[in-house]
Write a protein that holds these residues in place. Structure first.
Motif, PDB file in Angstrom:
ATOM      1  N   GLU A  77       0.831  -1.061  -0.149  1.00 29.66           N
ATOM      2  CA  GLU A  77      -0.092  -0.025  -0.100  1.00 29.66           C
ATOM      3  C   GLU A  77       0.917   1.224  -0.112  1.00 29.66           C
ATOM      4  N   LYS A  78       0.612   1.985  -0.941  1.00 31.32           N
ATOM      5  CA  LYS A  78       1.364   2.844  -1.316  1.00 31.32           C
ATOM      6  C   LYS A  78       1.198   4.532  -0.387  1.00 31.32           C
ATOM      7  N   ASP A  79      -0.848   4.684  -0.030  1.00 28.00           N
ATOM      8  CA  ASP A  79      -0.871   5.416   0.563  1.00 28.00           C
ATOM      9  C   ASP A  79      -1.544   5.873   1.465  1.00 28.00           C
ATOM     10  N   ASP A  81      -3.528   7.139   4.341  1.00 28.83           N
ATOM     11  CA  ASP A  81      -4.514   6.565   5.249  1.00 28.83           C
ATOM     12  C   ASP A  81      -4.751   5.767   4.881  1.00 28.83           C
ATOM     13  N   LYS A  82      -4.496   5.277   4.129  1.00 28.08           N
ATOM     14  CA  LYS A  82      -5.164   3.397   3.771  1.00 28.08           C
ATOM     15  C   LYS A  82      -3.869   2.453   4.567  1.00 28.08           C
TER      16      LYS A  82
END
Ligand SMILES: [Zn+2]
Length: 103
Positions: A77-79, A81-82
Motif C-alpha cells: 500500500e502506497k497511500d 491513509d490506507k
C-alpha cells in the motif's frame, strides 16, 4: 432415543407428557420443547455441541489468516491513509490473537 439420551446428558429433561402430534417422547432443552420423533434432534445435539475450544481454534485460524492478508496489503500500500487503516486493523487482530488462551 440415543440422541435424546445425549441431550439429557447435556442438561435436557424428559417430559412426562408425550407429543400431542405423534405420541413421541418430548424433551425440554434450554427452555424449548423438542419431540424425539418429529424434531431433528441431531441438529440440536450438534448445535449445542460447539465447545469453547473449537471456537477458540476457529478464531485463531481466522484471525491469523486476516492478519496475514492485512500485513500483505500493508506491504504494497502506497497511500498513507490506507496504511493507517491497515495498521490499526492489524493491531486489532493481533490484540485479539494475544488474548486467546494458549492451547
Ligand atoms: Zn412429535
Amino acid at each position: 432415543m440415543k440422541l435424546a439420551a445425549e441431550l439429557v446428558g447435556k442438561g435436557a429433561t424428559m417430559l412426562a407428557e408425550p407429543c400431542p402430534k405423534d405420541g413421541g417422547i418430548q424433551v425440554r432443552y434450554r427452555g424449548k420443547v423438542y419431540c424425539t420423533i418429529h424434531d431433528d434432534l441431531s441438529s440440536i445435539a450438534t448445535s449445542v455441541g460447539v465447545s469453547y475450544d473449537t471456537v477458540v481454534a476457529q478464531m485463531r485460524e481466522v484471525l491469523l489468516a486476516r492478519l496475514n492478508e492485512t500485513i500483505t496489503a500493508l506491504g504494497v500500500e502506497k497511500d498513507l491513509d490506507k496504511q493507517e487503516g491497515l495498521v490499526s486493523l492489524a493491531a486489532k487482530y493481533f490484540e485479539l490473537l494475544e488474548k486467546l488462551p494458549e492451547k
